[in-house]
Design an enzyme around this catalytic site. Structure first.
Site, short mmCIF file in Angstrom:
data_model
loop_
_atom_site.label_atom_id
_atom_site.label_comp_id
_atom_site.label_asym_id
_atom_site.label_seq_id
_atom_site.Cartn_x
_atom_site.Cartn_y
_atom_site.Cartn_z
N ASP A 1 0.87 -1.15 0.00
CA ASP A 1 0.00 0.00 0.00
C ASP A 1 0.93 1.22 0.00
O ASP A 1 2.12 1.08 0.26
CB ASP A 1 -0.89 -0.04 1.25
N ASP B 1 -0.09 5.11 0.92
CA ASP B 1 -0.32 6.10 1.97
C ASP B 1 -0.29 5.43 3.34
O ASP B 1 -1.09 4.55 3.64
CB ASP B 1 -1.66 6.80 1.75
#
Length: 221
Positions: A14, A16
């Site tokens: 991922d 953020d």
């Protein structure tokens, strides 16, 4: 066991809250974009939807009757403002990220980005960090129909790096993300960047806390 050693291994990232902490840029760009719509976004509202797809976020704020054209218009403005902040102010990797990206690459792991962010955002972040060459593939929100906790984004990333789900470890920072990992049949490292608690196979406050065998150990356990 020997067959496992010949099967590819992959880490899916991922972005953020795992590669970078860009929460403040997202907060400022969402607040600005919604102010132009006459909507006064609160910090609490923003945090409650952070990490979800833009169409889901905007339906949460404006209701299900918001038109696709309005979703697109607000999203484009918000994301361009976000990218301009990254370009002009820069962005730094979270602790341990750069070391792990290079170590995993050197150890033969395949690596992919699996993010609900738009592709242009991902390109700007990877270019700003100078780590694009560490990744073999990128899977973004535009390639799937359903956001996390649906596992689509992780299954798409695994397919791109031709690695079975059971041989994938995902680095995540959000409850919806770790639930998506579980549904995908993958292992997870949860980083406590934006949430105080995560349900993951391994939970750390920073990737710097992981020992050198952490990712391999998850697949062997």
């Amino acid at each position: 066991m020997a067959s496992n050693q010949n099967t590819p291994r992959a880490v899916l990232w991922d972005v953020d809250g795992t590669l970078v902490d860009s929460l403040e840029y997202h907060w400022l760009s969402w607040r600005e974009a919604l102010a132009e719509e006459g909507y006064a976004l609160t910090r609490e509202q923003f945090l409650s939807t952070f990490g979800r797809r833009n169409d889901e976020i905007l339906r949460a704020y404006f209701g299900d009757d918001i038109t696709p054209a309005r979703v697109t218009r607000i999203s484009l403005g918000k994301e361009e403002a976000y990218r301009e902040m990254v370009r002009s102010r820069g962005i730094a990797p979270l602790p341990g990220v750069r070391r792990w990206l290079h170590q995993l690459k050197a150890d033969g792991w395949r690596q992919a980005v699996a993010s609900s962010a738009p592709p242009l955002n991902l390109d700007v972040i990877l270019a700003s960090l100078g780590v694009a060459d560490c990744f073999d593939a990128i899977a973004s929100a535009e390639e799937v129909e359903r956001g996390k906790p649906d596992p689509q984004i992780f299954l798409a990333a695994a397919a791109k790096v031709q690695t079975p789900p059971a041989r994938c470890v995902v680095v995540e920072d959000a409850p919806a993300g770790t639930e998506a990992v579980r549904r995908a049949g993958m292992r997870s490292v949860g980083v406590l960047t934006t949430h105080a608690h995560l349900e993951a196979d391994l939970v750390v406050r920073s990737l710097d806390e992981l020992d050198g065998a952490a990712f391999a150990s998850l697949l062997d356990s």
